[in-house]
Design a protein around this motif. Structure first.
Motif, PDB file in Angstrom:
ATOM      1  N   ASN A  77       9.089  -3.635   9.579  1.00  0.00           N
ATOM      2  CA  ASN A  77       8.164  -3.182   8.546  1.00  0.00           C
ATOM      3  C   ASN A  77       8.444  -1.716   8.175  1.00  0.00           C
ATOM      4  N   ALA A  78       8.632  -0.874   9.195  1.00  0.00           N
ATOM      5  CA  ALA A  78       8.905   0.545   8.957  1.00  0.00           C
ATOM      6  C   ALA A  78      10.252   0.745   8.269  1.00  0.00           C
ATOM      7  N   ARG A  79      11.239  -0.022   8.674  1.00  0.00           N
ATOM      8  CA  ARG A  79      12.557   0.103   8.042  1.00  0.00           C
ATOM      9  C   ARG A  79      12.497  -0.261   6.560  1.00  0.00           C
ATOM     10  N   LEU A  80      11.718  -1.257   6.226  1.00  0.00           N
ATOM     11  CA  LEU A  80      11.586  -1.631   4.819  1.00  0.00           C
ATOM     12  C   LEU A  80      10.775  -0.585   4.052  1.00  0.00           C
ATOM     13  N   ALA A  81       9.893   0.118   4.739  1.00  0.00           N
ATOM     14  CA  ALA A  81       9.192   1.242   4.104  1.00  0.00           C
ATOM     15  C   ALA A  81      10.192   2.337   3.739  1.00  0.00           C
ATOM     16  N   TYR A  82      11.152   2.568   4.615  1.00  0.00           N
ATOM     17  CA  TYR A  82      12.169   3.588   4.324  1.00  0.00           C
ATOM     18  C   TYR A  82      13.019   3.179   3.122  1.00  0.00           C
ATOM     19  N   GLN A  83      13.261   1.896   2.989  1.00  0.00           N
ATOM     20  CA  GLN A  83      13.986   1.405   1.812  1.00  0.00           C
ATOM     21  C   GLN A  83      13.209   1.731   0.531  1.00  0.00           C
ATOM     22  N   ILE A  84      11.893   1.528   0.574  1.00  0.00           N
ATOM     23  CA  ILE A  84      11.048   1.871  -0.566  1.00  0.00           C
ATOM     24  C   ILE A  84      11.111   3.370  -0.845  1.00  0.00           C
ATOM     25  N   TYR A  85      11.067   4.172   0.214  1.00  0.00           N
ATOM     26  CA  TYR A  85      11.180   5.630   0.081  1.00  0.00           C
ATOM     27  C   TYR A  85      12.472   6.006  -0.643  1.00  0.00           C
ATOM     28  N   ARG A  96       0.839  -1.203   0.000  1.00  0.00           N
ATOM     29  CA  ARG A  96       0.000   0.000   0.000  1.00  0.00           C
ATOM     30  C   ARG A  96       0.874   1.254   0.000  1.00  0.00           C
ATOM     31  N   TYR A  97       2.015   1.189   0.689  1.00  0.00           N
ATOM     32  CA  TYR A  97       2.908   2.343   0.707  1.00  0.00           C
ATOM     33  C   TYR A  97       3.412   2.670  -0.696  1.00  0.00           C
ATOM     34  N   ARG A  98       3.730   1.652  -1.469  1.00  0.00           N
ATOM     35  CA  ARG A  98       4.139   1.888  -2.869  1.00  0.00           C
ATOM     36  C   ARG A  98       2.999   2.576  -3.637  1.00  0.00           C
ATOM     37  N   GLU A  99       1.777   2.131  -3.386  1.00  0.00           N
ATOM     38  CA  GLU A  99       0.618   2.726  -4.059  1.00  0.00           C
ATOM     39  C   GLU A  99       0.415   4.181  -3.629  1.00  0.00           C
ATOM     40  N   VAL A 100       0.708   4.467  -2.367  1.00  0.00           N
ATOM     41  CA  VAL A 100       0.599   5.834  -1.856  1.00  0.00           C
ATOM     42  C   VAL A 100       1.611   6.744  -2.550  1.00  0.00           C
ATOM     43  N   ILE A 101       2.834   6.272  -2.690  1.00  0.00           N
ATOM     44  CA  ILE A 101       3.857   7.074  -3.367  1.00  0.00           C
ATOM     45  C   ILE A 101       3.463   7.328  -4.819  1.00  0.00           C
ATOM     46  N   ARG A 114      11.389   9.071 -12.602  1.00  0.00           N
ATOM     47  CA  ARG A 114      10.102   9.760 -12.511  1.00  0.00           C
ATOM     48  C   ARG A 114      10.155  10.877 -11.471  1.00  0.00           C
ATOM     49  N   TRP A 115      10.753  10.587 -10.321  1.00  0.00           N
ATOM     50  CA  TRP A 115      10.851  11.593  -9.274  1.00  0.00           C
ATOM     51  C   TRP A 115      11.780  12.727  -9.678  1.00  0.00           C
ATOM     52  N   GLN A 116      12.868  12.435 -10.354  1.00  0.00           N
ATOM     53  CA  GLN A 116      13.820  13.467 -10.738  1.00  0.00           C
ATOM     54  C   GLN A 116      13.157  14.541 -11.596  1.00  0.00           C
ATOM     55  N   VAL A 117      12.246  14.126 -12.473  1.00  0.00           N
ATOM     56  CA  VAL A 117      11.516  15.087 -13.314  1.00  0.00           C
ATOM     57  C   VAL A 117      10.702  16.044 -12.433  1.00  0.00           C
ATOM     58  N   LEU A 118      10.039  15.498 -11.436  1.00  0.00           N
ATOM     59  CA  LEU A 118       9.247  16.321 -10.524  1.00  0.00           C
ATOM     60  C   LEU A 118      10.127  17.209  -9.650  1.00  0.00           C
ATOM     61  N   ALA A 119      11.230  16.636  -9.173  1.00  0.00           N
ATOM     62  CA  ALA A 119      12.152  17.399  -8.322  1.00  0.00           C
ATOM     63  C   ALA A 119      12.723  18.603  -9.074  1.00  0.00           C
ATOM     64  N   GLU A 120      13.034  18.391 -10.337  1.00  0.00           N
ATOM     65  CA  GLU A 120      13.560  19.496 -11.148  1.00  0.00           C
ATOM     66  C   GLU A 120      12.530  20.596 -11.355  1.00  0.00           C
ATOM     67  N   ALA A 121      11.257  20.241 -11.205  1.00  0.00           N
ATOM     68  CA  ALA A 121      10.173  21.231 -11.312  1.00  0.00           C
ATOM     69  C   ALA A 121       9.859  21.860  -9.954  1.00  0.00           C
ATOM     70  N   GLY A 122      10.657  21.524  -8.937  1.00  0.00           N
ATOM     71  CA  GLY A 122      10.505  22.146  -7.621  1.00  0.00           C
ATOM     72  C   GLY A 122       9.822  21.304  -6.562  1.00  0.00           C
ATOM     73  N   ALA A 123       9.466  20.061  -6.900  1.00  0.00           N
ATOM     74  CA  ALA A 123       8.739  19.218  -5.943  1.00  0.00           C
ATOM     75  C   ALA A 123       9.612  18.799  -4.768  1.00  0.00           C
ATOM     76  N   LYS A 124       8.971  18.699  -3.602  1.00  0.00           N
ATOM     77  CA  LYS A 124       9.614  18.188  -2.388  1.00  0.00           C
ATOM     78  C   LYS A 124       9.148  16.742  -2.179  1.00  0.00           C
ATOM     79  N   GLU A 154      14.281   4.182  -2.645  1.00  0.00           N
ATOM     80  CA  GLU A 154      14.223   3.718  -4.042  1.00  0.00           C
ATOM     81  C   GLU A 154      13.352   4.631  -4.901  1.00  0.00           C
ATOM     82  N   GLN A 155      12.146   4.896  -4.420  1.00  0.00           N
ATOM     83  CA  GLN A 155      11.176   5.640  -5.225  1.00  0.00           C
ATOM     84  C   GLN A 155      11.576   7.101  -5.425  1.00  0.00           C
ATOM     85  N   PHE A 156      12.216   7.668  -4.414  1.00  0.00           N
ATOM     86  CA  PHE A 156      12.584   9.077  -4.520  1.00  0.00           C
ATOM     87  C   PHE A 156      14.008   9.284  -5.044  1.00  0.00           C
TER      88      PHE A 156
END
Length: 371
Positions: A235-243, A172-177, A251-261, A245-247
């Motif tokens: 469980n929380a530590r593995l969520a941070y691993q996903i964080y 679900r955390y992956r889906e949230v991101i 895909r994220w780099q495109v958003l970050a370059e547009a000013g996203a946090k 990876e995803q960030f």
């Protein structure tokens, strides 16, 4: 002077948010003191917190009396009371919000939990709450139900900052991101400044241990009992691993370059339920750069008194965390079943608290109307 333990936590990259709010906390100056002395840089609320505040607080009496005179119905009264508290708390944190570019200094208010399976209703309520609080540093809290994912995207697309709550599973955390990034992509298309949109993903910790520990106790073997108190942190530590990876994705780099946090992980449900566990373990065992830990007052005070920060306790732990969850699975405990049950129970608890809040305000309105 800041407390040395909370200062060490802040220095390690953890934002300390208080999981509590009441009008008395604001008007007494206690919230300002927590900011100055204990490194508190944000507040989260939920129906349970507001129910407790209304039940115990005399500071709402004059507003309740005014609402009663005006003939306000109970739902509108709850909306008025809770949004007033959040607006005032946002003002207390406004300096911190400006100083951190909106990353901290934030106050969360949750949509009516009775709407948690209603996508359109959640979107409408999120917009209504955002407009009423009318502060740039408010977070609108939306549960991470399947129906909530679309609402999260739509709310972010309107340029509204979101605290995604009640996350228990890694899937679900992956889906949230994904919902978060999709919301920012749509916000960009809608002409919103991405640097003005903020989000956290509230990943619940202690409730995972409570349920899995219960099942381990039922198994009763030494091997099973040796796993108690380990699953929530793993469980929380593995969520941070996903964080991580995803960030760091393209895909994220495109958003970050547009000013996203980035959408920061927020550790929620960090009060220890089992008194045999160290009372700061869901804080000190989850230290990593760029996370939020929202603590009930009791946990914050324990951290102030004796919490020891030893640096990052997350990043080098992924292999061990996977082993813990694998070992729990080997005991015949279904991860999927546990997280689905916790989501349902979490929603049910919030609805119960909301109904309690409605009942408390209804009684107060009736009493005020008789005076």
């Amino acid at each position: 002077m800041s407390n040395k333990n909370t200062q060490a936590l802040s220095d390690a990259g953890v934002s300390i948010w208080l999981d509590d709010l009441s009008r008395e906390l604001i008007t007494s100056g206690s919230l300002k003191d927590l900011i100055a002395e204990k490194n508190v840089v944000g507040v989260t609320t939920n129906p349970s917190i507001f129910a407790a505040a209304l039940k115990d607080g005399e500071s709402y009496a004059s507003q309740v009396e005014e609402l009663a005179i005006e003939g306000t119905d109970v739902d509108a009264a709850v909306f008025a009371i809770t949004t007033d508290d959040v607006s005032e708390a946002c003002d207390v944190f406004s300096g911190l919000s400006r100083a951190t570019g909106g990353v901290d200094g934030r106050v969360s208010i949750e949509v009516d939990p009775r709407l948690s399976r209603d996508t359109a209703g959640t979107i409408a309520e999120a917009k209504k709450l955002h407009a009423k609080v009318n502060r740039s540093n408010v977070h609108i809290k939306i549960p991470a139900t399947v129906e909530g994912l679309e609402a999260i995207t739509a709310t972010l697309a309107e340029g509204i900052s979101v605290n995604v709550t009640l996350i228990f599973s890694l899937e679900r955390y992956r889906e949230v991101i994904n919902a978060f990034m999709l919301g920012l992509e749509q916000a960009k298309e809608n002409g919103h400044k991405l640097s003005h949109i903020h989000s956290v993903a509230s990943f619940f910790v202690s409730r995972v241990d409570t349920e899995i520990d219960k099942r381990l106790n039922a198994i009763g073997t030494d091997e099973a009992k040796a796993l108690k108190g380990k699953a929530g942190i793993a469980n929380a530590r593995l969520a941070y691993q996903i964080y991580e990876e995803q960030f760091s994705s393209e895909r994220w780099q495109v958003l970050a370059e547009a000013g996203a946090k980035p959408q920061r992980p927020l550790w929620a449900s960090t009060g220890v339920k089992d008194p045999s566990y160290p009372d700061t373990m869901y804080v000190t065992e989850l230290v990593a750069k760029g996370v939020v830990n929202t603590m009930p007052e009791k946990t914050l005070e324990a951290m102030v008194d004796h919490g020891e920060v030893t640096g990052d306790t997350v990043s080098a732990t992924y292999a061990d965390a996977n082993q813990v969850l694998d070992a729990v699975d080997a005991q015949g405990i279904s991860y999927k079943e546990v997280v689905e049950q916790l989501e349902e129970e979490g929603l049910d608890k919030f609805v119960v608290s909301w109904n309690e809040l409605l009942g408390t305000v209804r009684t107060a309105l009736d009493d005020a109307g008789q005076d």
